[in-house]
Design an enzyme around this catalytic site. Structure first.
Site, PDB file in Angstrom:
ATOM      1  CB  SER A 189      67.025 -12.169  32.106  1.00 27.50           C
ATOM      2  OG  SER A 189      65.792 -11.756  32.667  1.00 27.50           O
ATOM      3  CD  GLU A 313      64.346 -19.326  33.698  1.00 31.58           C
ATOM      4  OE1 GLU A 313      64.746 -18.381  34.408  1.00 31.58           O
ATOM      5  OE2 GLU A 313      64.929 -19.687  32.653  1.00 31.58           O
ATOM      6  CG  HIS A 406      65.424 -15.457  35.937  1.00 35.32           C
ATOM      7  ND1 HIS A 406      65.332 -15.890  34.634  1.00 35.32           N
ATOM      8  CD2 HIS A 406      65.670 -14.113  35.860  1.00 35.32           C
ATOM      9  CE1 HIS A 406      65.497 -14.863  33.821  1.00 35.32           C
ATOM     10  NE2 HIS A 406      65.718 -13.777  34.546  1.00 35.32           N
TER      11      HIS A 406
END
Length: 528
Positions: A189, A313, A406
């Site tokens: 991320s 995500e 995610h």
């Protein structure tokens, strides 16, 4: 848990004593300083190496994370500005091992080196590596360019912290049994974006030899317009006069800065324009150009790269907006903030993003998949590159319509599903194949860390040729497989879309900020 006093290691600043966890079979040193206190006069400035100490420093407790909000029902702030510490974990052996330097995620505003998932005990033993997890400044203190308020600061404190940590590793990791000539820089991320950003930083070249970027929001790099906007919003949020200086902000309590920085994320509705409050900034110095430009021009660190995203995500986007027309307008608005000319073509590839699933997919692809694919394509011209997509999701997440969300892949990569935020879902079953998938992903990650390439069954990502199909992508699922050029129609729709400078489609805001759109920048990198 059985622990004993660990071995002592001399670093450039002094001796540290860690501990041995006999049950897990690891040695660990926690809260090891690599930089000095960043509070007071050091706030917003480049980091300095850690001060030297005499005697033996206890390294059995984690250091404080960077100041950050807790997103609880209170406005409590955790962390400390004396946060430049790192943690080292290795198997309880005397072997010289490859090194992994991990940069945590958290939207550039939250996270720490010692989140339970990221402590790395199982990763270190299963992959047989020395694992280094790093703290760095966050939010207002690390990822906000305040040069519009004065020149007595640096644009990218957090990136400079990460650079200092890599320099510390080169100077000190041999004492912990790590090989300084085999360092993999890894992150997820915001941490994944930190990896690709550091690949674009000339000063970082030679400090790492491989790179792993998981779900990196590569294009979310602040333009000059964003840096000016958010510096202004911070001053407004703290109810300070327009003439506020850096000296004024250095005198402010750190909690006030963090709270104001947290509130401005939601105030004004800028998130619907993909205008995040925090990110690295192209400063023309440390970060000479947008990473997408650097990769397109072949100026990035030419090291083996493993990069990928998750299939769902931003599945939470399915719950945005009640009406189809509202979703479509929102999608066009966020795309147009970067490139109003090519936004309609992208929107058309997603059926106008009127349906919930299409809107969520467009959001995920805009932030993660499209820029990652462009980066992989450009890097493959210069250095070995492998791309993946993570599809595995527990049955409960699939039933909820959330899928492979995610950060879900961290459970498999780190081999510690008990630390996952979704661990409670295991009671509902539907976790079949996770153990085998964990073993398979750790095999590939470990092989890449050790040898510079994953296992042979994972082909490299490269353009089509007479003998090789294009854009091989390893799809990790209960039954993993290789796909070639997945989502090709959507990929082609993104080819001309400009991802470089937020604000191009917001002329009214640029005029308000007294800025002009950089035609040179927005004219570059129309495609991969």
């Amino acid at each position: 848990m059985g622990t004993t006093s660990g071995p002592e290691v001399r670093t450039a600043s002094g001796v540290v004593r860690g501990l041995v966890d006999e049950e897990l079979g690891v040695r660990t040193w926690r809260g090891v300083p690599f930089g000095a206190d960043t509070s007071g006069a050091a706030r917003f400035r480049a980091p300095r190496p850690a001060r030297k100490w005499s005697g033996v420093r206890d390294a059995t407790r984690f250091g404080p994370p960077a100041p950050q909000p807790t997103y609880s029902w209170t406005d409590r702030i955790i962390g400390d500005e004396d946060c430049l510490h790192l943690d080292v974990v290795r198997p309880d052996t005397d072997d010289e091992l490859p090194v992994v330097v991990y940069l945590h995620g958290g939207s550039f505003i939250m996270g720490s080196s010692h989140e339970q998932m990221l402590r790395g005990y199982f990763l270190a033993t299963s992959m047989d590596v020395v694992y280094v997890s790093v703290n760095f400044r966050l939010g207002v203190l690390g990822y906000l360019d305040l040069r519009s308020l004065g020149e007595d600061c640096v644009a990218n404190p957090a990136v400079r912290d990460q650079l200092l940590a890599l320099q510390w590793v080169q100077a000190n990791i041999a004492g912990f049994g790590g090989d300084p000539d085999n360092v993999t820089l890894m992150g997820e991320s915001a941490g994944g974006a930190a990896v690709t950003t550091l690949m674009s930083v000339p000063a970082a070249k030679g400090l790492f030899h491989r790179a792993i970027a998981q779900s990196p929001p590569i294009s979310m790099i602040h333009s000059r317009a964003q840096a000016t906007l958010w510096a202004r919003e911070l001053v407004y949020g703290m109810a300070l006069p327009r003439q506020t200086t850096l000296a004024d902000l250095r005198e402010a309590p750190v909690g006030d800065l963090v709270r104001a920085g947290q509130s401005m994320i939601w105030r004004g509705g800028e998130l619907i324009h993909l205008n995040a409050s925090y990110s690295p900034t192209v400063d023309g110095g440390l970060i000479p150009d947008h990473p997408l430009v650097v990769f397109a021009e072949g100026e990035q660190a030419q090291v083996p790269l493993l990069i990928g995203t998750n299939s769902d995500e931003t599945s939470f986007g399915k719950f945005f907006y009640l009406r189809n027309s509202a979703r479509s307008r929102a999608a066009l608005r966020l795309l147009s903030a970067f490139d109003p000319e090519h936004a309609p073509r992208v929107l058309e590839a997603y059926g106008g993003a009127t349906e919930r699933t299409e809107f969520a997919e467009l959001l995920a692809d805009a932030i993660f998949w499209a820029p990652s694919g462009r980066t992989a394509t450009n890097h493959a011209r210069m250095a070995p590159t492998w791309m993946y997509r993570f599809d595995y999701a527990p049955a409960a997440l699939r039933w909820l319509g959330l899928g492979a969300m995610h950060s879900l892949e961290l459970s498999a990569v780190f081999g510690d599903p008990g630390s996952s935020r979704t661990r409670g879902l295991s009671r509902w079953g539907g976790m079949e194949g996770l153990e085998e998938l964990t073993e398979y992903m750790q095999y590939h990650w470990g092989h890449f860390i050790r040898h510079g390439h994953p296992g042979e069954e994972w082909p490299a990502y490269q353009p089509a040729s007479d003998t090789v199909p294009p854009r091989a992508t390893m799809v990790f699922d209960a039954e993993s497989r290789v796909e070639y050029d997945p989502k090709a129609t959507k990929r082609r729709a993104w080819e001309d879309y400009r991802m470089l400078e937020w604000g191009t489609g917001r002329p009214e805001l640029l005029e308000e900020l007294g800025l002009m759109v950089s035609q040179e920048l927005t004219g570059r990198l129309a495609g991969p």
